[in-house]
Design an enzyme around this catalytic site. Structure first.
Site, PDB file in Angstrom:
ATOM      1  CG  ASN A 223       5.550   2.699  -5.301  1.00 29.50           C
ATOM      2  OD1 ASN A 223       6.109   2.185  -6.269  1.00 29.50           O
ATOM      3  ND2 ASN A 223       4.825   1.987  -4.462  1.00 29.50           N
ATOM      4  CG  HIS A 224       9.899   1.564  -7.995  1.00 27.66           C
ATOM      5  ND1 HIS A 224       9.797   1.004  -9.248  1.00 27.66           N
ATOM      6  CD2 HIS A 224       9.147   0.783  -7.180  1.00 27.66           C
ATOM      7  CE1 HIS A 224       9.024  -0.080  -9.189  1.00 27.66           C
ATOM      8  NE2 HIS A 224       8.618  -0.225  -7.943  1.00 27.66           N
ATOM      9  CB  VAL A 226      17.790   5.461  -4.447  1.00 25.67           C
ATOM     10  CG1 VAL A 226      19.064   5.153  -3.654  1.00 25.67           C
ATOM     11  CG2 VAL A 226      17.566   4.380  -5.506  1.00 25.67           C
ATOM     12  N   GLY A 368       7.774   3.920   5.082  1.00 27.93           N
ATOM     13  CA  GLY A 368       6.626   4.813   5.233  1.00 27.93           C
ATOM     14  C   GLY A 368       6.433   5.569   3.929  1.00 27.93           C
ATOM     15  CG  MET A 370       8.084  11.957   0.172  1.00 29.09           C
ATOM     16  SD  MET A 370       8.357  12.928  -1.340  1.00 29.09           S
ATOM     17  CE  MET A 370       7.624  11.882  -2.593  1.00 29.09           C
ATOM     18  CG  HIS A 391       3.958  -3.412   0.310  1.00 28.23           C
ATOM     19  ND1 HIS A 391       2.712  -2.881   0.603  1.00 28.23           N
ATOM     20  CD2 HIS A 391       4.266  -2.957  -0.941  1.00 28.23           C
ATOM     21  CE1 HIS A 391       2.299  -2.149  -0.422  1.00 28.23           C
ATOM     22  NE2 HIS A 391       3.216  -2.181  -1.358  1.00 28.23           N
ATOM     23  N   GLY A 392       4.289  -1.560   3.446  1.00 25.50           N
ATOM     24  CA  GLY A 392       4.480  -0.122   3.568  1.00 25.50           C
ATOM     25  C   GLY A 392       3.312   0.478   4.312  1.00 25.50           C
ATOM     26  N   GLY A 394       0.770   1.973   2.649  1.00 25.29           N
ATOM     27  CA  GLY A 394      -0.411   1.722   1.819  1.00 25.29           C
ATOM     28  C   GLY A 394      -1.056   3.023   1.365  1.00 25.29           C
TER      29      GLY A 394
END
Length: 463
Positions: A223-224, A226, A368, A370, A391-392, A394
């Site tokens: 899920n990383h 940029v 959120g 993408m 942290h997001g 989820g």
């Protein structure tokens, strides 16, 4: 005298016939097995004569500790009652995640816990779990990707800059970002992080320094990401030097790469040997911070966190240079880490495994999916959440379920409908896999204040 060292060699030197011999043999096998036997024997004599001089030494520190005050290895029983806890957004959280938190609250070292509204089950602590402990750190409470973090850089460029520029921005992401296990930059950037003495003092770090250098400025898989996108600032801080409005920004999400993963693996193993636990909580083995390994992990963890920041800084530097624009301000935060913080008036070790620090006035980023907005937030300092937030969004569905139910064509249609341009990305990261970020944010209005949003437009992930 043979070339291979044995316990008898150390008994002859005068080492006590206890676990100190196993420790010294383990350290030599791990770090000094290629060296001459007599060299090791001579050094061991010095340690035996004055172990206090070697406390903290990367090789002999653990041996010295075993001679002065050996770590007690015994099966730890769980408490009969849980430490106090709070759950935010309980109806959005799977039962397994709750039970993982409940188990962690019965550890003898646990003093307080919390579960964020994006929580879901993981290994050891659930993702979205926060746990405060008494002078002990749990490697799996931090997570495998130590220092996994968000970084947002905002440019003094209006949102309409994107019009007609998508091809240029796609090229920048393609050329200036690297993802996964094997992609690295051809032209390496040096960084002051590599001057840190810990890379020479702690053997595991010394062995990982070259890998860390090779991977600087790269992102992991999964899920990383940029992303280029549009930041909408509703509230601005004076130091940002911008007025409320919409601006071009870059958002990145990644961690400490192979460096952090190997630190986590190494110290999780040591914790499991020193801290036997009942089977259902064996992933929650801890290291006492008054021990050699506890101190060493803490130092290594913090270095991995600094390295994760260095990776993000390098990513944003490369993109800004390619764009030909200066970054006006940056907001960043870890969400896989442990901190020394005051909890109910006492200093504790606060583990946030997939949780954003949200102390009063602390800024952070909560992404959120993408296709969904992320949020710039300011912490409200809620003690019930141990000064934390999500942290997001989820995960709603596991990676395995996504791969069995979501097709690439469905992912592509979702992306197209949202007006997103995607480089890479896999079905297990489809927007469908995540909870509704608006729902999650509505469940933590007592934890954070929203200052603005980030809308993704061009997304780069691992292929």
């Amino acid at each position: 005298m043979g070339n291979k060292l044995s316990g008898k060699d150390f008994i002859k030197l005068g080492f006590p016939q206890n676990n100190s011999i196993n420790i010294v043999l383990g350290q030599i096998q791990r770090y000094r097995k290629k060296e001459k036997k007599q060299t090791i024997i001579n050094e061991a004599k010095e340690v035996l004569l004055a172990p206090e001089k070697y406390i903290g030494d990367g090789i002999w520190g653990k041996v010295a500790e075993g001679l002065i005050k050996p770590v007690e290895v015994r099966l730890h029983e769980l408490k009969n009652t849980r430490s106090p806890f709070s759950i935010f957004g309980e109806n959005e959280i799977d039962e397994q995640a709750k039970f993982q938190l409940y188990d962690s609250l019965k550890l003898p070292i646990s003093v307080k816990g919390a579960l964020m509204p994006d929580a879901h089950s993981g290994y050891g602590l659930p993702i979205g779990g926060v746990l405060a402990t008494d002078n002990a750190v749990i490697p799996y409470g931090v997570g495998v990707d130590i220092g996994c973090r968000m970084s947002l850089s905002v440019f003094d460029l209006p949102a309409n800059f994107l019009k007609g520029k998508s091809h240029q921005l796609l090229s920048i992401l393609n050329e200036q970002t690297k993802f996964g296990m094997y992609e690295t930059h051809k032209i390496k950037a040096d960084h002051q992080i590599f001057e840190d003495d810990l890379f020479n003092e702690i053997p595991i770090l010394k062995s990982l320094k070259n890998k860390a250098y090779q991977q600087l400025g790269t992102s992991g898989g999964g899920n990383h990401f940029v992303e280029f996108g549009i930041v909408k600032l509703d509230v601005v801080k004076p130091e940002w030097n911008l007025i409320p409005g919409e601006y071009i920004a870059v958002l990145s999400h990644s961690g400490s790469r192979g460096l952090g993963a190997n630190i986590a693996k190494h110290y999780t193993y040591l914790a499991s040997k020193q801290c036997p636990l009942p089977k259902q909580v064996q992933h929650l083995a801890w290291l006492d911070l008054d021990t050699h390994d506890g101190q060493e992990y803490w130092a290594a963890m913090n270095l991995a966190g600094e390295y994760a920041k260095a990776c993000h800084d390098d990513i944003h530097r490369r993109i800004a240079k390619a764009l030909g624009k200066r970054i006006v301000f940056n907001i960043e935060n870890h969400h896989n880490f442990a901190w020394k913080e005051m909890v109910d008036g006492v200093e504790r070790i606060v583990h946030r495994k997939g949780a954003t620090p949200a102390g009063k006035g602390v800024l952070g980023i909560i992404p959120g999916s993408m296709t969904a907005n992320g949020y710039i937030v300011e912490g409200l300092g809620n003690e019930l959440s141990i000064n934390s937030a999500s942290h997001g969004a989820g995960r709603k569905f596991s990676r395995a379920k996504c791969k069995s139910t979501i097709t690439k064509s469905l992912l592509n249609s979702q992306i197209k409908d949202a007006g997103i341009e995607l480089i890479g990305g896999s079905v297990d990261e489809a927007p469908f896999a995540y909870k509704n970020i608006k729902t999650v944010m509505n469940l933590q209005t007592e934890l954070v204040k929203v200052l603005g949003t980030f809308t993704p437009k061009i997304v780069r992930m691992d292929k």
